[in-house]
Design an enzyme around this catalytic site. Structure first.
Site, PDB file in Angstrom:
ATOM      1  N   LYS A  83      -0.294  -7.072  13.149  1.00 19.61           N
ATOM      2  CA  LYS A  83      -1.341  -6.212  12.608  1.00 19.61           C
ATOM      3  C   LYS A  83      -2.634  -6.547  13.333  1.00 19.61           C
ATOM      4  O   LYS A  83      -3.108  -7.671  13.278  1.00 19.61           O
ATOM      5  CB  LYS A  83      -1.500  -6.422  11.101  1.00 19.61           C
ATOM      6  CG  LYS A  83      -2.464  -5.436  10.455  1.00 19.61           C
ATOM      7  CD  LYS A  83      -2.497  -5.599   8.936  1.00 19.61           C
ATOM      8  CE  LYS A  83      -3.442  -4.577   8.306  1.00 19.61           C
ATOM      9  NZ  LYS A  83      -3.466  -4.688   6.828  1.00 19.61           N
ATOM     10  N   THR A 136       1.301  -4.338   4.478  1.00 17.99           N
ATOM     11  CA  THR A 136       1.077  -4.568   5.903  1.00 17.99           C
ATOM     12  C   THR A 136       0.493  -5.938   6.224  1.00 17.99           C
ATOM     13  O   THR A 136       0.609  -6.411   7.350  1.00 17.99           O
ATOM     14  CB  THR A 136       0.147  -3.485   6.477  1.00 17.99           C
ATOM     15  OG1 THR A 136      -1.106  -3.504   5.784  1.00 17.99           O
ATOM     16  CG2 THR A 136       0.779  -2.107   6.348  1.00 17.99           C
ATOM     17  N   ASP A 137      -0.143  -6.610   5.260  1.00 15.88           N
ATOM     18  CA  ASP A 137      -0.853  -7.855   5.576  1.00 15.88           C
ATOM     19  C   ASP A 137       0.070  -8.949   6.102  1.00 15.88           C
ATOM     20  O   ASP A 137      -0.324  -9.728   6.977  1.00 15.88           O
ATOM     21  CB  ASP A 137      -1.611  -8.366   4.352  1.00 15.88           C
ATOM     22  CG  ASP A 137      -2.879  -7.583   4.088  1.00 15.88           C
ATOM     23  OD1 ASP A 137      -3.256  -6.742   4.934  1.00 15.88           O
ATOM     24  OD2 ASP A 137      -3.507  -7.798   3.034  1.00 15.88           O
ATOM     25  N   GLU A 160      -4.176 -26.410  29.917  1.00 12.72           N
ATOM     26  CA  GLU A 160      -5.363 -27.194  29.568  1.00 12.72           C
ATOM     27  C   GLU A 160      -5.011 -28.429  28.747  1.00 12.72           C
ATOM     28  O   GLU A 160      -5.795 -29.381  28.682  1.00 12.72           O
ATOM     29  CB  GLU A 160      -6.349 -26.319  28.799  1.00 12.72           C
ATOM     30  CG  GLU A 160      -6.914 -25.153  29.589  1.00 12.72           C
ATOM     31  CD  GLU A 160      -7.897 -24.357  28.769  1.00 12.72           C
ATOM     32  OE1 GLU A 160      -8.853 -24.938  28.235  1.00 12.72           O
ATOM     33  OE2 GLU A 160      -7.713 -23.132  28.661  1.00 12.72           O
ATOM     34  N   TYR A 196      -7.762   0.268  -4.396  1.00  9.25           N
ATOM     35  CA  TYR A 196      -6.500   0.752  -4.942  1.00  9.25           C
ATOM     36  C   TYR A 196      -5.680  -0.433  -5.435  1.00  9.25           C
ATOM     37  O   TYR A 196      -5.984  -1.588  -5.136  1.00  9.25           O
ATOM     38  CB  TYR A 196      -5.701   1.523  -3.889  1.00  9.25           C
ATOM     39  CG  TYR A 196      -5.262   0.680  -2.718  1.00  9.25           C
ATOM     40  CD1 TYR A 196      -4.012   0.067  -2.705  1.00  9.25           C
ATOM     41  CD2 TYR A 196      -6.107   0.461  -1.636  1.00  9.25           C
ATOM     42  CE1 TYR A 196      -3.624  -0.737  -1.651  1.00  9.25           C
ATOM     43  CE2 TYR A 196      -5.722  -0.338  -0.566  1.00  9.25           C
ATOM     44  CZ  TYR A 196      -4.478  -0.929  -0.586  1.00  9.25           C
ATOM     45  OH  TYR A 196      -4.096  -1.722   0.459  1.00  9.25           O
ATOM     46  N   THR A 217       0.812  -1.209   0.000  1.00  8.90           N
ATOM     47  CA  THR A 217       0.000   0.000   0.000  1.00  8.90           C
ATOM     48  C   THR A 217       0.844   1.256   0.000  1.00  8.90           C
ATOM     49  O   THR A 217       0.444   2.282  -0.562  1.00  8.90           O
ATOM     50  CB  THR A 217      -0.933   0.001   1.231  1.00  8.90           C
ATOM     51  OG1 THR A 217      -1.723  -1.184   1.214  1.00  8.90           O
ATOM     52  CG2 THR A 217      -1.857   1.204   1.232  1.00  8.90           C
ATOM     53  N   SER A 251       1.323  -7.525  -0.209  1.00  6.87           N
ATOM     54  CA  SER A 251       2.083  -8.492   0.581  1.00  6.87           C
ATOM     55  C   SER A 251       1.374  -9.825   0.742  1.00  6.87           C
ATOM     56  O   SER A 251       1.984 -10.801   1.186  1.00  6.87           O
ATOM     57  CB  SER A 251       2.430  -7.914   1.959  1.00  6.87           C
ATOM     58  OG  SER A 251       1.286  -7.712   2.750  1.00  6.87           O
TER      59      SER A 251
END
Length: 328
Positions: free
Chosen positions: A166, A93-94, A284, A27, A14, A60
């Site tokens: 993120k 960013t992903d 657990e 975009y 981006t 990404s």
């Protein structure tokens, strides 16, 4: 003061995206070349010399092994070049947290390596890309950034690769750190570290692998059966990360199938689908009896990266692998 010389490695995302309209919601990522981005930041008058290399021009979500190989090669070359002060990687960013951790685990902490991205494309109203890029230049050119491993700069905050994630789909301040928060705050004019470097001169934890082994993430949900585990093994997975409920839990039938996978030689790591919190051993789930590894603070996607490096390095014994997940 000596002017910092910074190598910029561009992969798209981006931060290099264009919508074609300031009000357009959609975009295309990776539309702006690194030369144009560096020219824009040079106009700000920061005390740095930049040179750039285009690695990729993708969102990404499409980053993969070939791009990671190219990043590794160029970062290694820049690290060994005495004329370069620091390295910046522009990135979507992903999957920034995954790329950051992979690079963090396979490079020495001798020079600053800074990943930076944006939540809004360059031509959007309120675009954050140029500010984030300018902030990354300030961090990468600062000698106090060395010895901290790979860093991620977003929203005026500096995060360590091992902590960053993120946490929001579209907010400008979408990135968070766990268990540590930000290591520092940065603007184009100021830089404040919250503590000293914690890894000065540290060597890379893992050698760069010839390939990353197949490790799958299995997402736990109410009413699931063992089919996802069997499917992963049938596709040749050498490791499975459970994105488990709460403390990394799953239905008993699924845990049984994962235990069977361990007996077949797979590395099994319990992580959590919960946004924040540690997955600890033997709470657990009886990890000792079943041969599982607890991911501790690693979320599922980061646990997968570490598991891939462990398998590639021949480390599949659960207790030996656990030592790496416990390590900070």
């Amino acid at each position: 003061m000596t002017t910092a010389k910074i190598r910029v490695l561009a992969t798209g995302g981006t931060i290099a995206g264009s919508a074609g309209s300031a009000l357009q919601r959609g975009y295309a990522p990776g539309q702006i070349g690194i030369d144009a981005m560096m020219a824009s930041v040079a106009e700000l008058g920061l005390d740095a010399e930049l040179d750039g290399i285009d690695i990729a021009a993708v969102g990404s979500q499409d980053i993969g092994w070939r791009d990671w190989q190219a990043l590794h090669r160029e970062i290694a070359a820049a690290t060994s070049d005495d004329g370069i002060s620091g390295i910046i990687v522009t990135h979507g960013t992903d999957t920034a947290e995954e790329t950051a951790l992979l690079l963090d685990l396979t490079h020495p902490a001798t020079k600053p390596v800074v990943l930076v991205g944006a939540m809004r494309p360059a031509d959007a109203v309120g675009s954050d890309g140029m500010r984030n890029f300018a902030n990354a230049v300030r961090v990468a050119g600062d000698h106090m950034a060395a010895g901290r491993g790979v860093l991620v700069v977003m929203g005026d905050s500096i995060f360590a690769a091992i902590d960053v994630r993120k946490a929001a789909t579209s907010s400008i301040d979408a990135f968070r750190g766990f268990p540590r928060g930000a290591l520092g705050m940065v603007t184009p004019l100021t830089l404040d570290w919250f503590g000293p470097p914690d890894r000065p001169g540290a060597a890379a934890r893992f050698a760069w692998p010839d390939a990353l082994p197949h490790v799958e993430v299995v997402y736990a949900h109410a009413g699931m059966d063992a089919g996802l585990v069997e499917g992963a093994l049938s596709r040749g997975a050498r490791g499975i990360v459970l994105a488990g409920m709460g403390q990394g839990n799953a239905p008993t039938t699924v845990l049984d199938a994962l235990e069977a996978a361990v007996k077949r030689g797979a590395l099994v790591v319990r992580a959590s689908r919960v946004d924040e919190g540690s997955v600890d051993r033997n709470l657990e789930v009886d990890d000792d009896a079943r041969g599982f590894v607890a991911s501790r603070s690693h979320n599922p996607q980061k646990a997968r990266i570490l598991a891939q490096l462990l398998v590639a390095s021949g480390i599949t014994d659960p207790l030996a692998a656990q030592a790496h997940f416990d390590r900070r």
